[in-house]
Design an enzyme around this catalytic site. Structure first.
Site, PDB file in Angstrom:
ATOM      1  CE  LYS A   1      -3.974   1.588   2.512  1.00 58.33           C
ATOM      2  NZ  LYS A   1      -4.902   1.646   3.842  1.00 58.33           N
TER       3      LYS A   1
ATOM      4  CB  SER B   1      -8.283   3.177   2.808  1.00 61.27           C
ATOM      5  OG  SER B   1      -7.232   2.776   3.811  1.00 61.27           O
TER       6      SER B   1
ATOM      7  CB  SER C   1      -8.388   0.401   5.658  1.00 57.98           C
ATOM      8  OG  SER C   1      -8.944   1.515   5.789  1.00 57.98           O
TER       9      SER C   1
END
Lengths: 475, 97
Positions: free
Chosen positions: A77, A152, A176
């Protein structure tokens, strides 16, 4: 359905049936073919870099170095620092920013032979539940490109789901990694707070977030957790604790109504069907448990998250990081930089955080939320002493792109079941429970602190029973 | 500003405190969104009067003994390689020498 797990690839690499270079370069090919549509990656490694990395790994193996994931492809990420690829947190304010150091988890992955292929898309500074709030475009769900992959960590989930990586790192502040896992038929584990180093994670809400492993199976998540776990003196919140051993084959699961009854019908029926299927053979399931504190979990979570975001993002003032806009004074430069480089959602959350912390409001909002957090934590610790909590990951199926982002309450409501584990600091696992109209549905399990091995043993048992592991979308 | 917003005074104060700036169109959206978000956050206000200690560290009173929490101190110079230090100050790569 095509199936591929990190374990099976690792086996092939070890016994020579899979060639390191062919395998890694094939992942790049898949990305080149599919990512123009899905948009899972913000930045990618070059073919040359990957060839050099493979040579390094092969040299290490030849010299007798024991590694846990040699040759496996890992996506990361883009809010986790890497000194060899930019780390943008999906924000314009960090565009082209290359940190001068690697996050501890990145060092650990490299040391164990992982090949980091690229950095994945997210909501700006991890503030979102759909991966639509990225300055680098929306990530699409590989199961249905008109829908979101969750957020996310939507880029990480999508990168696994379409088969471009074997393992991935996300971060979980309020769900997330679990929400994207649920929407893409992948697996995400939010570990006990303090057991994975946050050194190098671009912060959003420090007291809630954890770097978290993601993969296409529970066993693969377990493999990655084993690589990244452990005490780190560079992180002041890091704990010097080991996960509790778990060798039993018996599990007691409780299903509080509040964690499932508010979900859409296909989600409820899929989860109840799965629970029915696994009952017996050492699994006891108790229905009707109560968790009445869920009705203020969302407000508690968002108040704390906004407050911490306001504090954390004050560092982007145009002085410390490379991108800035000119101004006649420090204040003007800072305002110009923040106005031009933060997205609307980020600015809104900072504003709400300032509100919750302001004189005159702090007792009614931030302090009240920290009291709510104590009530929620104590209740969750009490329940998880006796059983693993099961329920929905998301109350809704993967929404259509654009469906939820214009109404903050609709958007925030997607996190209702996941924020609890972050408020309580306990581990939580999201894994596939089934499909409805070709859309993945996940189930969530929550255990007591340091009970990751228990959660993973349960998840592994379930995936063996359902066969829902290693699935690649669209193949 | 021509935006019709009940909370404009509060919003302007928050904008000033947060060193942010919004376009007129954004302010309109902000007004709508803030009203909605305040409805959500107001749910937590009911807890403010409870006689409960705030929880800032999720493991307070849970991890015993507390000395097991990582408190190993490390020097800043252990974190940063020599080539990044100049006269005991840390060089920021994008700011040049």
């Amino acid at each position: 359905m095509k199936k591929e797990t990190a374990f099976s690839i690792l086996e092939g690499l070890k016994n020579g049936s899979i060639d390191f270079e062919d395998y890694a370069l094939k992942r790049l090919e898949i990305i080149q073919k599919k990512d123009p549509i899905i948009n899972a990656y913000i930045s990618l490694e070059s073919e040359e870099f990957i060839r050099d990395r493979i040579k390094e790994i092969k040299d290490d193996l030849a010299s007798g170095k024991k590694m846990k994931i040699p040759g496996l492809i890992v996506s990361i990420k883009d809010n986790i620092s890497t000194n060899f690829l930019p780390t943008t947190a999906a924000s314009k304010i960090l565009e082209n920013y290359v940190p001068p150091y690697n996050a501890t988890v990145v060092e650990k992955i490299l040391n164990e032979g992982g090949i980091i292929i690229g950095k994945t898309n997210l909501d700006e500074f991890a503030m979102g539940s759909t991966t639509e709030f990225s300055a680098y475009g929306v990530t699409k769900n590989p199961w249905d490109i008109t829908r979101v992959p969750g957020g996310s960590s939507g880029g990480s989930a999508a990168s696994l789901s379409y088969g471009s990586a074997d393992l991935s790192l996300g971060s979980d502040t309020g769900g997330s990694v679990r929400l994207p896992a649920s929407y893409t038929a992948t697996v995400g584990l939010k570990p006990t707070y303090g057991t994975i180093s946050r050194y190098g994670l671009i912060p959003y809400a420090n007291s809630l977030e954890q770097i978290s492993p993601m993969a296409r199976s529970v066993k693969d998540v377990s493999l990655l957790l084993d690589v990244i776990k452990g005490y780190d003196p560079r992180d002041a919140t890091s704990l010097n604790y080991e996960y509790k051993e778990f060798d039993e084959k018996k599990f007691k699961i409780c299903v509080p109504d509040e964690f499932i009854e508010g979900s859409e019908n296909p989600i409820k029926s899929t989860i109840y069907n799965l629970l029915e299927k696994i009952e017996g053979e050492g699994i006891i399931i108790e229905y009707g448990a109560k968790f009445d504190k869920l009705n203020y979990a969302l407000s508690t979570y968002y108040t704390i998250a906004f407050a911490e975001a306001a504090s954390n993002l004050s560092r982007y003032d145009g002085k410390l990081y490379p991108n800035y806009n000119e101004g006649h004074s420090y204040r003007e430069m800072s305002e110009n930089t923040r106005r031009n480089n933060f997205g609307f959602e980020v600015k809104k959350r900072i504003l709400m955080g300032i509100f919750a912390l302001s004189e005159g409001f702090i007792n009614d909002y931030y302090i009240a939320a920290t009291k709510g957090r104590r009530l929620i934590r104590d209740e969750i610790l009490k329940i998880t002493k006796d059983c693993i909590i099961a329920g929905s990951v998301s109350p809704v199926l993967p929404p259509k792109i654009g469906e939820r982002i214009n109404d903050p309450l609709k958007l925030y409501a997607m996190d209702i079941y996941t924020v609890v584990a972050n408020l309580a600091g306990v581990p939580a696992l999201a894994m596939p429970a089934g499909f409805y109209n070709n859309l993945p549905i996940g189930i969530q399990f929550m255990a007591g602190p340091f009970e990751e091995k228990k959660l993973l043993a349960l998840g592994s048992f379930i995936e063996d029973k359902t066969g829902l592991y290693g699935i690649i979308a669209g193949d | 500003m021509n935006v019709n917003c009940n909370d404009m005074e509060l919003i302007n104060k928050l904008i000033e405190l947060s060193r942010l700036n919004f376009s007129e169109e954004e302010i309109e959206r902000l007004c709508q969104d803030i009203n909605k978000i305040r409805v959500l956050l107001n749910q937590v206000s009911t807890l403010s009067k409870l006689n409960i200690k705030p929880l800032y560290n999720v493991w307070d009173n849970i991890l015993i003994p507390p000395v097991k929490i990582g408190i190993e101190k490390i020097d800043i110079y252990d974190l940063i390689s020599n080539d990044r230090i100049y006269q005991k100050k840390v060089k920021i790569p994008w700011r040049g020498e």
